[in-house]
Design an enzyme around this catalytic site. Structure first.
Site, PDB file in Angstrom:
ATOM      1  N   TYR A  87      -6.043  -6.138 -10.564  1.00 23.20           N
ATOM      2  CA  TYR A  87      -4.603  -6.321 -10.600  1.00 23.20           C
ATOM      3  C   TYR A  87      -4.328  -7.825 -10.721  1.00 23.20           C
ATOM      4  CZ  TYR A  87       0.224  -6.338  -9.086  1.00 23.20           C
ATOM      5  OH  TYR A  87       1.573  -6.519  -9.019  1.00 23.20           O
TER       6      TYR A  87
ATOM      7  N   ASP B 187      -9.928  -1.904  -3.201  1.00 23.89           N
ATOM      8  CA  ASP B 187      -8.521  -1.642  -3.508  1.00 23.89           C
ATOM      9  C   ASP B 187      -8.447  -0.229  -4.089  1.00 23.89           C
ATOM     10  OD1 ASP B 187      -6.015  -1.428  -4.731  1.00 23.89           O
ATOM     11  OD2 ASP B 187      -5.925  -3.559  -5.203  1.00 23.89           O
TER      12      ASP B 187
ATOM     13  N   LYS C 183       2.674   2.025  -5.180  1.00 22.17           N
ATOM     14  CA  LYS C 183       2.295   2.804  -6.354  1.00 22.17           C
ATOM     15  C   LYS C 183       2.252   4.290  -5.990  1.00 22.17           C
ATOM     16  CE  LYS C 183       2.165  -1.337  -7.817  1.00 22.17           C
ATOM     17  NZ  LYS C 183       0.967  -2.123  -7.922  1.00 22.17           N
TER      18      LYS C 183
ATOM     19  N   ARG D 160       8.060  -6.963  15.343  1.00 18.01           N
ATOM     20  CA  ARG D 160       6.976  -7.452  14.484  1.00 18.01           C
ATOM     21  C   ARG D 160       5.622  -6.920  14.953  1.00 18.01           C
ATOM     22  NH1 ARG D 160       5.308 -12.006  15.803  1.00 18.01           N
ATOM     23  NH2 ARG D 160       7.302 -13.075  15.890  1.00 18.01           N
TER      24      ARG D 160
END
Ligand code: PLP
Length: 402
Positions: free
Chosen positions: A119, A191, A216, A67
């Site tokens: 978004y 973003d 994306k 992690r």
């Protein structure tokens, strides 16, 4: 590899900023030194181990636990930082996971100013998850700089914008918003999912955080969900790096290797998305069943000049208003044969969707109306197929609505 230099890029780029020089080389070679690995593999290995042997108690060689760090993830992160010409990149389980992690930077009572055309999932995250945590959120039309500055309060900690906006593709002046943020000592997060660092470099324009849904364009093959945050400031990096481990919103090593592979063709893919999209946009602009085409690269776009000033080009994203309403949109979308009716964007395949009832259904109706997300607004993600086939497909589908 020390990343890339966007200043000395190819100057002749149709009036846009120069394309970043050395981008493809950085994407292919950064963090890929075969000498890093015992076996000298040219392609970085996928390391699935969740734990790493230590020399003595609390003396790890590099890695301790999956992690907090993993060779496949760290290799991707270094490569991402290099293609943005930035110092640090951190990867998360999704774009929304990256954004959720930022909540760990704030306290109850802190205020965030957020662009209003976003978004849908980001808007939902701020409104429905952020507010109950005590975060105060103001949505603002960030193309209006006076409005942005008017909303700044003593407890404002971050401005969050997406540019071009989703789905109406308005362009926000990153450098101008960054001036406001710096004046009031507020973080600016951009973003950059729609353009990628190939076409837009928010940190060079003054932003503090460049945030991605890697799902994306960056991955571009519609087979991985992942997010990233890219920063230059060391203290900010340390805080987010801590949260990446402490909150645990991390991607798998296998997925990291896939995204890393996809970065190798990002420059090629973005060039083709861009070429196809402008050709499609020009075709659509001349079609009688299309009322309006939104694409920042078209001279008809209200912020075409600003787009040229702050970007090196535009991706495959186009939105259009077609004649009619919900019924015509349904007809158009279900008549498409090369474009696939589906959410998401940025893959090699062309997609089409209806934001009002799909990606942006979670945005309150009143806000949708204000933003112009009506039932005849179609969002296209133009892929890298043969552009003649894409145009032919749109043509036949537009003809079905009369
Ligand atoms: C998809 C998307 C997100 C969310 O990313 P996920 O990887 O789906 O969590 C955020 N911002 C933009 C602009 C997006 O398109």
């Amino acid at each position: 590899m020390n990343g890339i230099n966007s200043v000395n890029g190819n100057a002749d780029n149709d009036g846009y900023l120069p394309l970043p020089q050395g981008f493809a080389t950085a994407a292919i070679h950064a963090a890929h030194e075969p000498e890093k690995w015992e076996h000298m593999s040219v392609v970085p290995p996928i390391v699935m181990s969740t734990t790493f042997k230590q020399h003595s108690p609390a003396v790890p060689k590099i890695y301790e636990y999956g992690r907090s760090g993993n060779p496949s993830r760290n290799t991707l992160e270094e490569c991402l930082a290099a293609v943005e010409g930035a110092k640090y990149a951190m990867c998360f389980a999704s774009g929304l996971g990256a954004t959720s992690t930022l909540f760990g930077l704030f306290n109850s009572g802190d205020h965030i100013i957020c662009g209003d055309d976003l978004y849908g999932g980001i808007s939902r995250l701020f409104r429905i998850v952020g507010k109950p945590l005590g975060l105060e959120i103001t949505f603002v039309n960030a193309t209006n700089l006076e409005e942005v500055e008017k909303d700044v309060k003593p407890n404002t900690k971050m401005i969050w914008i997406e540019t071009p906006t989703n789905p109406t593709l308005k362009v926000i002046d990153i450098a101008a918003v960054s001036k406001i943020a710096k004046k009031h000592k507020i973080l600016l997060a951009v973003d950059n999912t729609f353009l990628t660092p190939y076409f837009q470099r928010p940190l060079e324009l003054g932003a503090d955080l460049s945030v991605y849904s890697l799902t994306k364009y960056m991955n571009g093959h519609s087979d991985i969900v992942m997010g990233a945050i890219v920063v230059n400031d060391e203290a900010l990096h340390n805080k987010i790096r801590f949260l990446q481990n402490a909150m645990g919103i991390i991607p798998s090593p296998f997925d990291c290797a896939q995204v890393n592979r996809s970065l190798k063709t990002l420059a090629l893919r973005m060039q083709q998305h861009s070429k196809n999209a402008i050709a499609v946009a020009k075709f659509l602009e001349g079609h009688p069943n299309v009322i309006k085409v939104l694409h920042p690269g078209l001279p008809s776009h209200p912020q075409h000049k600003l787009a040229k000033k702050q970007t090196a080009g535009h991706s495959g994203m186009i939105s259009i208003y077609i004649k009619g309403g919900l019924e015509e949109s349904r007809k158009f979308l279900s008549s498409l044969q090369v474009f696939t009716l589906a959410e998401s964007l940025g893959g090699y395949e062309s997609l089409a969707e209806l934001p009002s009832i799909m990606t942006h259904a979670s945005v309150p109706e009143e806000q949708r109306n204000e933003l112009g997300i009506s039932d005849n607004l179609i969002r296209l993600s133009v892929g890298i197929e043969d552009v003649e086939d894409l145009i032919q497909d749109l043509k036949q589908a537009l003809e079905t609505i009369k």
